[in-house]
Design an enzyme around this catalytic site. Structure first.
Site, PDB file in Angstrom:
ATOM      1  N   ASN A  19       0.805  -1.222   0.000  1.00 44.44           N
ATOM      2  CA  ASN A  19       0.000   0.000   0.000  1.00 44.44           C
ATOM      3  C   ASN A  19       0.839   1.274   0.000  1.00 44.44           C
ATOM      4  O   ASN A  19       0.335   2.338  -0.349  1.00 44.44           O
ATOM      5  CB  ASN A  19      -0.984   0.001   1.177  1.00 44.44           C
ATOM      6  N   ARG A  21       4.346   1.257  -1.311  1.00 46.43           N
ATOM      7  CA  ARG A  21       5.310   1.256  -2.417  1.00 46.43           C
ATOM      8  C   ARG A  21       5.432  -0.128  -3.052  1.00 46.43           C
ATOM      9  O   ARG A  21       4.811  -1.085  -2.596  1.00 46.43           O
ATOM     10  CB  ARG A  21       6.678   1.765  -1.948  1.00 46.43           C
ATOM     11  N   LEU A  22       6.283  -0.181  -4.082  1.00 47.39           N
ATOM     12  CA  LEU A  22       6.519  -1.444  -4.782  1.00 47.39           C
ATOM     13  C   LEU A  22       7.832  -2.034  -4.298  1.00 47.39           C
ATOM     14  O   LEU A  22       8.801  -1.313  -4.088  1.00 47.39           O
ATOM     15  CB  LEU A  22       6.609  -1.211  -6.301  1.00 47.39           C
ATOM     16  N   TYR A  91      -8.114 -17.937   4.712  1.00 47.81           N
ATOM     17  CA  TYR A  91      -9.474 -17.416   4.460  1.00 47.81           C
ATOM     18  C   TYR A  91      -9.483 -16.579   3.190  1.00 47.81           C
ATOM     19  O   TYR A  91      -8.432 -16.097   2.745  1.00 47.81           O
ATOM     20  CB  TYR A  91     -10.025 -16.671   5.678  1.00 47.81           C
ATOM     21  N   ILE A  96      -2.446 -11.465   0.207  1.00 43.77           N
ATOM     22  CA  ILE A  96      -1.468 -12.357  -0.429  1.00 43.77           C
ATOM     23  C   ILE A  96      -0.076 -12.100   0.153  1.00 43.77           C
ATOM     24  O   ILE A  96       0.745 -13.021   0.284  1.00 43.77           O
ATOM     25  CB  ILE A  96      -1.481 -12.184  -1.972  1.00 43.77           C
ATOM     26  N   ASP A  97       0.198 -10.848   0.549  1.00 46.99           N
ATOM     27  CA  ASP A  97       1.497 -10.528   1.162  1.00 46.99           C
ATOM     28  C   ASP A  97       1.673 -11.269   2.486  1.00 46.99           C
ATOM     29  O   ASP A  97       2.755 -11.756   2.812  1.00 46.99           O
ATOM     30  CB  ASP A  97       1.655  -9.010   1.360  1.00 46.99           C
ATOM     31  N   ARG A  98       0.592 -11.376   3.242  1.00 46.63           N
ATOM     32  CA  ARG A  98       0.667 -12.054   4.546  1.00 46.63           C
ATOM     33  C   ARG A  98       0.870 -13.565   4.352  1.00 46.63           C
ATOM     34  O   ARG A  98       1.667 -14.191   5.043  1.00 46.63           O
ATOM     35  CB  ARG A  98      -0.604 -11.783   5.342  1.00 46.63           C
ATOM     36  N   ASP A 117       4.725  -7.956  10.296  1.00 43.03           N
ATOM     37  CA  ASP A 117       5.058  -7.146   9.125  1.00 43.03           C
ATOM     38  C   ASP A 117       4.766  -5.673   9.411  1.00 43.03           C
ATOM     39  O   ASP A 117       3.606  -5.261   9.452  1.00 43.03           O
ATOM     40  CB  ASP A 117       4.250  -7.644   7.918  1.00 43.03           C
ATOM     41  N   THR A 173       4.912  18.342  22.058  1.00 47.30           N
ATOM     42  CA  THR A 173       3.924  17.646  21.218  1.00 47.30           C
ATOM     43  C   THR A 173       4.566  16.550  20.371  1.00 47.30           C
ATOM     44  O   THR A 173       4.080  15.416  20.311  1.00 47.30           O
ATOM     45  CB  THR A 173       3.205  18.667  20.306  1.00 47.30           C
TER      46      THR A 173
HETATM   47  N1  LIG Z   1      10.934   5.404   1.417  1.00 46.38           N
HETATM   48  C1  LIG Z   1       9.898   4.990   2.149  1.00 46.38           C
HETATM   49  N2  LIG Z   1       8.644   5.115   1.673  1.00 46.38           N
HETATM   50  C2  LIG Z   1       7.591   4.689   2.383  1.00 46.38           C
HETATM   51  N3  LIG Z   1       7.688   4.120   3.601  1.00 46.38           N
HETATM   52  C3  LIG Z   1       8.906   3.981   4.137  1.00 46.38           C
HETATM   53  C4  LIG Z   1      10.073   4.392   3.447  1.00 46.38           C
HETATM   54  N4  LIG Z   1      11.133   4.095   4.222  1.00 46.38           N
HETATM   55  C5  LIG Z   1      10.668   3.536   5.337  1.00 46.38           C
HETATM   56  N5  LIG Z   1       9.322   3.471   5.313  1.00 46.38           N
HETATM   57  C6  LIG Z   1       8.480   2.915   6.372  1.00 46.38           C
HETATM   58  O1  LIG Z   1       7.949   1.716   5.869  1.00 46.38           O
HETATM   59  C7  LIG Z   1       6.583   1.572   6.224  1.00 46.38           C
HETATM   60  C8  LIG Z   1       5.868   0.962   5.048  1.00 46.38           C
HETATM   61  O2  LIG Z   1       6.412  -0.330   4.897  1.00 46.38           O
HETATM   62  P1  LIG Z   1       6.461  -1.102   3.518  1.00 46.38           P
HETATM   63  O3  LIG Z   1       6.810  -2.487   3.880  1.00 46.38           O
HETATM   64  O4  LIG Z   1       7.310  -0.391   2.557  1.00 46.38           O
HETATM   65  O5  LIG Z   1       4.939  -0.928   3.086  1.00 46.38           O
HETATM   66  P2  LIG Z   1       4.016  -1.678   2.045  1.00 46.38           P
HETATM   67  O6  LIG Z   1       4.603  -3.031   1.810  1.00 46.38           O
HETATM   68  O7  LIG Z   1       2.720  -1.709   2.760  1.00 46.38           O
HETATM   69  O8  LIG Z   1       3.989  -0.842   0.825  1.00 46.38           O
HETATM   70  C9  LIG Z   1       6.061   2.944   6.646  1.00 46.38           C
HETATM   71  O9  LIG Z   1       5.370   2.837   7.875  1.00 46.38           O
HETATM   72  C10 LIG Z   1       7.316   3.798   6.770  1.00 46.38           C
HETATM   73  O10 LIG Z   1       7.539   4.220   8.103  1.00 46.38           O
HETATM   74  C1  LIG Z   2      -3.422  -5.955   5.800  1.00 47.43           C
HETATM   75  C2  LIG Z   2      -2.882  -5.426   4.488  1.00 47.43           C
HETATM   76  C3  LIG Z   2      -3.582  -4.107   4.155  1.00 47.43           C
HETATM   77  C4  LIG Z   2      -1.372  -5.163   4.667  1.00 47.43           C
HETATM   78  O1  LIG Z   2      -0.897  -4.505   3.527  1.00 47.43           O
HETATM   79  P1  LIG Z   2       0.483  -3.723   3.511  1.00 47.43           P
HETATM   80  O2  LIG Z   2       0.644  -3.029   4.802  1.00 47.43           O
HETATM   81  O3  LIG Z   2       1.564  -4.781   3.347  1.00 47.43           O
HETATM   82  O4  LIG Z   2       0.452  -2.819   2.325  1.00 47.43           O
HETATM   83  C5  LIG Z   2      -3.037  -6.472   3.336  1.00 47.43           C
HETATM   84  O5  LIG Z   2      -2.434  -7.677   3.715  1.00 47.43           O
HETATM   85  C6  LIG Z   2      -4.486  -6.710   3.010  1.00 47.43           C
HETATM   86  O6  LIG Z   2      -5.088  -5.959   2.300  1.00 47.43           O
HETATM   87  N1  LIG Z   2      -5.062  -7.804   3.600  1.00 47.43           N
HETATM   88  C7  LIG Z   2      -6.415  -8.200   3.405  1.00 47.43           C
HETATM   89  C8  LIG Z   2      -7.113  -8.458   4.705  1.00 47.43           C
HETATM   90  C9  LIG Z   2      -6.542  -9.601   5.513  1.00 47.43           C
HETATM   91  O7  LIG Z   2      -5.366  -9.975   5.371  1.00 47.43           O
HETATM   92  O8  LIG Z   2      -7.309 -10.177   6.327  1.00 47.43           O
HETATM   93  K   LIG Z   3       3.796  -5.614   3.824  1.00 49.23           K
END
Ligand SMILES: Nc1ncnc2c1ncn2[C@@H]1O[C@H](COP(=O)(O)OP(=O)(O)O)[C@@H](O)[C@H]1O
Ligand SMILES: CC(C)(COP(=O)(O)O)[C@@H](O)C(=O)NCCC(=O)O
Ligand SMILES: [K+]
Length: 248
Positions: A19, A21-22, A91, A96-98, A117, A173
């Site tokens: 959500n 990045r790639l 379920y 899919i990442d999980r 994660d 803060t």
């Molecule tokens: N360059 C970056 N861009 C976005 N998130 C980053 C970056 N570097 C570190 N993070 C941290 O990584 C987390 C997102 O994790 P990530 O595994 O990249 O997300 P996802 O797989 O959901 O796209 C954020 O909470 C943030 O604090």
């Molecule tokens: C929980 C998540 C949003 C995590 O996504 P990520 O933080 O890796 O981008 C993703 O695994 C998702 O959309 N899951 C579907 C709901 C579930 O796993 O029950």
């Molecule tokens: K992830």
């Protein structure tokens, strides 16, 4: 899914669409050669858009359906689906990442396995020795918690997080937001870990995701005994994909 032969050292690419990045990896057979992250949107990764990389097999695991559609147009794309994951009790809406991270953690660290994660969302996902999904939990990740405070209030700024554990009792803060998020997240994670090890004393715990290092640093200071039993691995999802792709 069509597997390829490890011995040939065939190059292939993996892409996980999170959500925030790639996440990319280049493999040579079973060997991870390189891993890197890119932003969402645009043409994606420049290396892929031109040259011979475009022809490589590209295995995609995505939690964002609209982004999957975009990448589907590339020539040699294979989408990784839940029903390809060799885990019991998945379920229908499990990310899919999980699923892949738990598979990747289990095949590299052993079972039972709990994956934490630290991504956009913070997820915990466990599976037992029979590769049966135990279940898990989802809550907002560190950055999302910071953003939601800034977006939902008039006076709270979007602040960065410190590399090391800050003081619990804050007198400004910025530090108050840091303390609130860090101490509640770490207590929560510690509580899940303790419950996990009560049920699975020999179980593994692996931290992954973009916030893995921050979380591990905080954990080491606050809960050193738990940190000693916890591994950190940025590539769990890639190990999961590799397990589907490579014939052993
Ligand atoms: N360059 C970056 N861009 C976005 N998130 C980053 C970056 N570097 C570190 N993070 C941290 O990584 C987390 C997102 O994790 P990530 O595994 O990249 O997300 P996802 O797989 O959901 O796209 C954020 O909470 C943030 O604090
Ligand atoms: C929980 C998540 C949003 C995590 O996504 P990520 O933080 O890796 O981008 C993703 O695994 C998702 O959309 N899951 C579907 C709901 C579930 O796993 O029950
Ligand atoms: K992830």
């Amino acid at each position: 899914m069509k597997r390829q032969n490890d011995k040939k050292h065939n190059p292939w690419l993996a892409l996980t669409i999170g959500n925030s990045r790639l996440h990319w990896a280049k493999f040579s057979g079973a060997k991870l050669v390189e891993a890197w992250d890119t932003e969402h949107l645009g043409a994606g990764d420049e290396r892929l858009a031109s040259g011979e990389w475009k022809k490589l097999p590209l295995y995609i695991a995505s939690v964002i359906p609209s982004e999957t559609l975009f990448w589907q147009n590339f020539p040699n794309v294979k989408i990784v689906n839940r029903d390809q994951i060799p885990l019991k009790g998945i379920y229908s809406s499990l990310g899919i990442d999980r699923a892949l991270a738990v598979l990747g953690g289990g095949v590299t660290s052993g079972w039972p396995i709990l994956v934490i994660d630290g991504g956009t969302a913070l997820t915990l996902t466990g599976a037992d020795e029979q590769r049966q999904l135990i279940g898990g939990a989802i809550f907002p990740g560190l950055k999302l918690q910071i953003k939601s405070l800034a977006q939902g209030t008039a006076a709270l700024p979007e602040i960065p997080l410190p590399d090391r554990l800050p003081d619990r009792w804050a007198l400004d803060t910025k530090s108050a937001i840091q303390s609130g998020i860090i101490y509640t997240v770490l207590s929560g994670i510690a509580n899940y870990m303790q419950a996990w090890w009560r049920e699975f004393p020999q179980g593994q715990v692996v931290l992954t995701g973009g916030d893995r290092t921050l979380l591990f640093n905080y954990l080491e200071t606050l809960f050193p005994d738990l940190a000693k039993k916890t591994k950190v691995d940025p590539n769990l999802i890639f190990w999961g994909i590799r397990n589907l792709v490579i014939t052993h």
